[in-house]
Write an enzyme that holds these catalytic residues in place. Structure first.
Site, PDB file in Angstrom:
ATOM      1  N   ARG A  99       0.781  -1.300  -0.094  1.00  9.96           N
ATOM      2  CA  ARG A  99       0.040   0.042  -0.110  1.00  9.96           C
ATOM      3  C   ARG A  99       0.849   1.271  -0.130  1.00  9.96           C
ATOM      4  O   ARG A  99       0.358   2.428  -0.152  1.00  9.96           O
ATOM      5  CB  ARG A  99      -1.029   0.114   1.217  1.00  9.96           C
ATOM      6  CG  ARG A  99      -2.144  -0.928   0.909  1.00  9.96           C
ATOM      7  CD  ARG A  99      -3.052  -1.154   2.078  1.00  9.96           C
ATOM      8  NE  ARG A  99      -2.271  -2.018   3.149  1.00  9.96           N
ATOM      9  CZ  ARG A  99      -3.007  -2.085   4.350  1.00  9.96           C
ATOM     10  NH1 ARG A  99      -4.062  -1.734   4.625  1.00  9.96           N
ATOM     11  NH2 ARG A  99      -2.374  -3.065   5.288  1.00  9.96           N
ATOM     12  N   GLN A 100       2.224   1.065   0.245  1.00  8.94           N
ATOM     13  CA  GLN A 100       3.084   2.361   0.181  1.00  8.94           C
ATOM     14  C   GLN A 100       3.796   2.289  -1.203  1.00  8.94           C
ATOM     15  O   GLN A 100       4.966   2.122  -1.305  1.00  8.94           O
ATOM     16  CB  GLN A 100       4.194   2.292   1.403  1.00  8.94           C
ATOM     17  CG  GLN A 100       3.441   2.129   2.603  1.00  8.94           C
ATOM     18  CD  GLN A 100       4.592   2.068   3.922  1.00  8.94           C
ATOM     19  OE1 GLN A 100       5.293   2.786   3.714  1.00  8.94           O
ATOM     20  NE2 GLN A 100       4.434   1.367   4.820  1.00  8.94           N
ATOM     21  N   LYS A 196     -17.811   6.811  -1.997  1.00  3.01           N
ATOM     22  CA  LYS A 196     -17.579   7.225  -0.654  1.00  3.01           C
ATOM     23  C   LYS A 196     -17.054   8.727  -0.965  1.00  3.01           C
ATOM     24  O   LYS A 196     -15.995   8.999  -1.618  1.00  3.01           O
ATOM     25  CB  LYS A 196     -16.544   6.528   0.187  1.00  3.01           C
ATOM     26  CG  LYS A 196     -16.922   5.327   0.593  1.00  3.01           C
ATOM     27  CD  LYS A 196     -16.187   4.392   1.351  1.00  3.01           C
ATOM     28  CE  LYS A 196     -14.808   4.211   0.557  1.00  3.01           C
ATOM     29  NZ  LYS A 196     -13.861   3.424   1.195  1.00  3.01           N
ATOM     30  N   ASP A 226      -8.635  -5.110   6.164  1.00  2.00           N
ATOM     31  CA  ASP A 226      -7.557  -4.943   7.222  1.00  2.00           C
ATOM     32  C   ASP A 226      -8.364  -4.475   8.557  1.00  2.00           C
ATOM     33  O   ASP A 226      -8.502  -5.563   9.449  1.00  2.00           O
ATOM     34  CB  ASP A 226      -7.021  -3.482   6.847  1.00  2.00           C
ATOM     35  CG  ASP A 226      -5.718  -3.201   7.658  1.00  2.00           C
ATOM     36  OD1 ASP A 226      -5.555  -4.021   8.556  1.00  2.00           O
ATOM     37  OD2 ASP A 226      -4.763  -2.329   7.256  1.00  2.00           O
TER      38      ASP A 226
END
Length: 327
Positions: A99-100, A196, A226
């Site tokens: 995710r980084q 969202k 997560d």
């Protein structure tokens, strides 16, 4: 599957159960190695059998404890390289740090996914095998071949076995639309999207539902769960707008923090995940969480890589539900 003279599979401490399932499919024994820690916490690896000239796979997800599990891969790869293994492939079912993968708005942060790719290459690894990378473009961070396979065939088989009526596949966000649309097409189901957005600063996030879900069984598909916070909020939004049931299917059960207790008290009727990451005792005891194995898919992929056969063939529509991919 038949045994192979050259193929060997080793594992660390992250998910030995999955490694055992994979080698059973391959009809070979798990490689003999000691993977432990010194008294000061440093990783200690010793190979306890000959690997000279062999085609070796290290099967290990980099789930929590992420750094320990990553270090086990790196030190095991170094040991294999120094022991003259012919080829070293690391199979990382869940690729941590994925995710980084960028510097949003040019903030002063690392691109850790690229750093990990560099570390694996420097350790002497020749090829990487992953399952459902968080972003496909991470493959481009590597200077070695990467095979990113998908748990979709396993999850689709399970969904079809449930014989769910009035099904609508739901993408939990705009970024997951491609995945959700592919699943909906395979199931001949309708598609809905959760949009969202935060109207303005200090105003609660609003979830808009694009698509008809009234009286439907909603199936949320994602690559990972997560904290489960967003997932549980999505379930509330779907039920408030008329969904009959809410199911969730995901490849990776990260389940950080209070994720399991959140799911247990949520509007979600069932969560189905694969075994890329081992479940905690709390998750195993939660009647809303069910696990399916990807061992058959991983084993067939390992076999194909070892035999220099096509991996992409596994994801042709004609073979995606083939028996060789089942547990």
């Amino acid at each position: 599957m038949a045994a192979y003279d050259s193929l060997m599979v080793f594992t660390g401490n992250a998910n030995p159960e999955l490694a055992q399932r994979v080698v059973r499919h391959l009809d070979i024994s798990l490689g003999n190695a000691s993977v432990s820690k010194f008294s000061d916490g440093e990783v200690a690896v010793e190979l306890l059998e000959n690997v000279r000239g062999r085609d070796v796979f290290i099967l290990q997800p980099t789930c929590a404890p992420t750094n320990d599990n990553l270090m086990e891969i790196l030190t095991m790869a170094d040991a294999l390289k120094r022991a003259s293994a012919g080829r070293i492939t690391t199979a990382i079912p869940y690729f941590g740090y994925a995710r980084q993968d960028r510097r949003p708005r040019s903030v002063r942060v690392p691109i850790s996914a690229k750093l990990v790719a560099n570390m694996l290459y420097s350790a002497g690894i020749d090829r990487v095998l992953t399952v459902d990378l968080h972003a496909d473009q991470i493959q481009g961070f590597f200077d070695i071949p990467v095979d990113n396979i998908y748990a979709t065939p396993i999850l689709l088989n399970d969904i079809k076995q449930q014989r769910i009526e009035n099904l609508t596949v739901v993408s939990p966000d705009i970024g997951g639309v491609v995945r959700a649309r592919a699943v909906a097409k395979s199931l001949n189901a309708d598609l809905a999207i959760i949009d969202k957005r935060r109207p303005k600063a200090n105003v609660a996030e609003v979830m808009n539902i694009i698509g008809d879900i009234q009286g439907r069984t909603c199936l949320i598909v994602d690559d990972m769960i997560d904290t489960a916070n967003t997932l549980c909020k999505a379930a509330v939004a779907l039920k408030e707008r008329g969904a009959e049931r809410v199911l969730a299917y995901a490849s990776h059960a990260v389940f950080s923090g209070e994720a399991v207790s959140r799911i247990a008290s949520s509007e979600i009727d069932q969560v189905v995940v694969t075994d890329t990451i081992p479940l905690s005792e709390a998750a195993k005891n939660c009647d809303r969480i069910r696990q399916v194995t990807i061992a058959g898919l991983l084993a067939e992929t390992v076999r194909r890589i070892s035999n220099e056969e096509s991996v992409s063939y596994l994801f042709n529509e004609e073979v995606m539900t083939g028996s060789m991919l089942l547990p």
